[in-house]
Write a protein that holds these residues in place. Sequence first.
Motif, PDB file in Angstrom:
ATOM      1  N   ARG A 150       1.719  11.496 -10.260  1.00  0.00           N
ATOM      2  CA  ARG A 150       0.394  12.111 -10.252  1.00  0.00           C
ATOM      3  C   ARG A 150       0.218  13.172 -11.337  1.00  0.00           C
ATOM      4  N   TRP A 170      -5.549   7.579  -7.430  1.00  0.00           N
ATOM      5  CA  TRP A 170      -5.135   6.924  -6.187  1.00  0.00           C
ATOM      6  C   TRP A 170      -6.126   5.860  -5.718  1.00  0.00           C
ATOM      7  N   TRP A 171      -7.171   5.582  -6.482  1.00  0.00           N
ATOM      8  CA  TRP A 171      -8.235   4.699  -6.000  1.00  0.00           C
ATOM      9  C   TRP A 171      -7.763   3.261  -5.780  1.00  0.00           C
ATOM     10  N   SER A 179       1.169   3.891  -3.069  1.00  0.00           N
ATOM     11  CA  SER A 179       0.926   5.311  -2.797  1.00  0.00           C
ATOM     12  C   SER A 179       2.097   6.163  -3.270  1.00  0.00           C
ATOM     13  N   LEU A 180       3.307   5.696  -2.995  1.00  0.00           N
ATOM     14  CA  LEU A 180       4.501   6.438  -3.392  1.00  0.00           C
ATOM     15  C   LEU A 180       4.618   6.529  -4.912  1.00  0.00           C
ATOM     16  N   LEU A 201       2.233   6.177  -7.205  1.00  0.00           N
ATOM     17  CA  LEU A 201       1.152   6.984  -7.768  1.00  0.00           C
ATOM     18  C   LEU A 201       1.351   8.468  -7.482  1.00  0.00           C
ATOM     19  N   PHE A 202       1.804   8.780  -6.286  1.00  0.00           N
ATOM     20  CA  PHE A 202       2.046  10.182  -5.943  1.00  0.00           C
ATOM     21  C   PHE A 202       3.167  10.759  -6.809  1.00  0.00           C
ATOM     22  N   SER A 260       0.840  -1.204   0.000  1.00  0.00           N
ATOM     23  CA  SER A 260       0.000   0.000   0.000  1.00  0.00           C
ATOM     24  C   SER A 260       0.872   1.250   0.000  1.00  0.00           C
ATOM     25  N   ALA A 261       1.924   1.215   0.811  1.00  0.00           N
ATOM     26  CA  ALA A 261       2.846   2.353   0.857  1.00  0.00           C
ATOM     27  C   ALA A 261       3.573   2.515  -0.473  1.00  0.00           C
ATOM     28  N   VAL A 291      -5.259   2.340  -4.202  1.00  0.00           N
ATOM     29  CA  VAL A 291      -4.849   2.238  -2.796  1.00  0.00           C
ATOM     30  C   VAL A 291      -6.074   1.988  -1.918  1.00  0.00           C
ATOM     31  N   HIS A 342      -3.497   2.558 -12.266  1.00  0.00           N
ATOM     32  CA  HIS A 342      -4.398   3.702 -12.438  1.00  0.00           C
ATOM     33  C   HIS A 342      -5.202   3.714 -13.732  1.00  0.00           C
TER      34      HIS A 342
END
Length: 235
Positions: free
Chosen positions: A161, A189-190, A154-155, A157-158, A150-151, A192, A180
């Motif tokens: 972005r 981000w969905w 998130s990283l 995708l961020f 998950s982390a 995640v 994505h």
Amino acid sequence: DTVYEVTLPTNVRDLISNFRVVVNLGLSELSTPLTCIGLGGYLAKLVFYIVAPLAACLLIVIVAAIYLRSQGRCTRAEMLENALPSVLFVIFLAYPAVTNIAFEAFVSYDFQSEGEWLKVDVSISTSSPEYAQVLAVAWFAIVLYPLGLSALASLLLFSARQAIQNRSPTPLSRAISFLHRDFEPEYYWWEVVEMLRRFLLVGLFVIIEPGTVRQLTLACMFCIVYLAIQIQTSP
């Protein structure tokens, strides 16, 4: 086959069995060979489920590196676009299975005067040193897969972005399109959120009063709320 200790109808079990090998990456079919070489039991199974996807990912990276080097284009961007999509696919496919198996370490039978024994492997007493080892490996699996992935997602995708939202593909955004591409750019981000849903349903809820109406009620309520949010947002 059961879900939250509720036995499924025969036709549903038959349907699920057709997809079991794919969903579990075929790992569940290796339980008998593992037992034959002395690696039977829950702990060995858990370790195998943790290591096998990682080994597959390492193999993918090595093969991609060898191929790209032979083509004279072994750059960071090329490695991202060639290796990362397959690596993400493997580890995200393994994510639910590893999570579910790891949380089985927290469910036990209480035999009163005989003590508590691990439900998935009744040869392990919850008061034994072996169970302490089981818990350590289970927590490692939980940190590595549901929390760690998950982390990582998130990283990634961020970091991509702007490329995703502006529809201006970069090597990274193309490499992680697996995360994505099914969602609108503003909801990049969905995935995640989806990972959190799987973590709760196949992991956390499994250990909440197993086999009780409360467990089923909580899981159903969560699914209803999640569905309502998904319908409202249409990611």
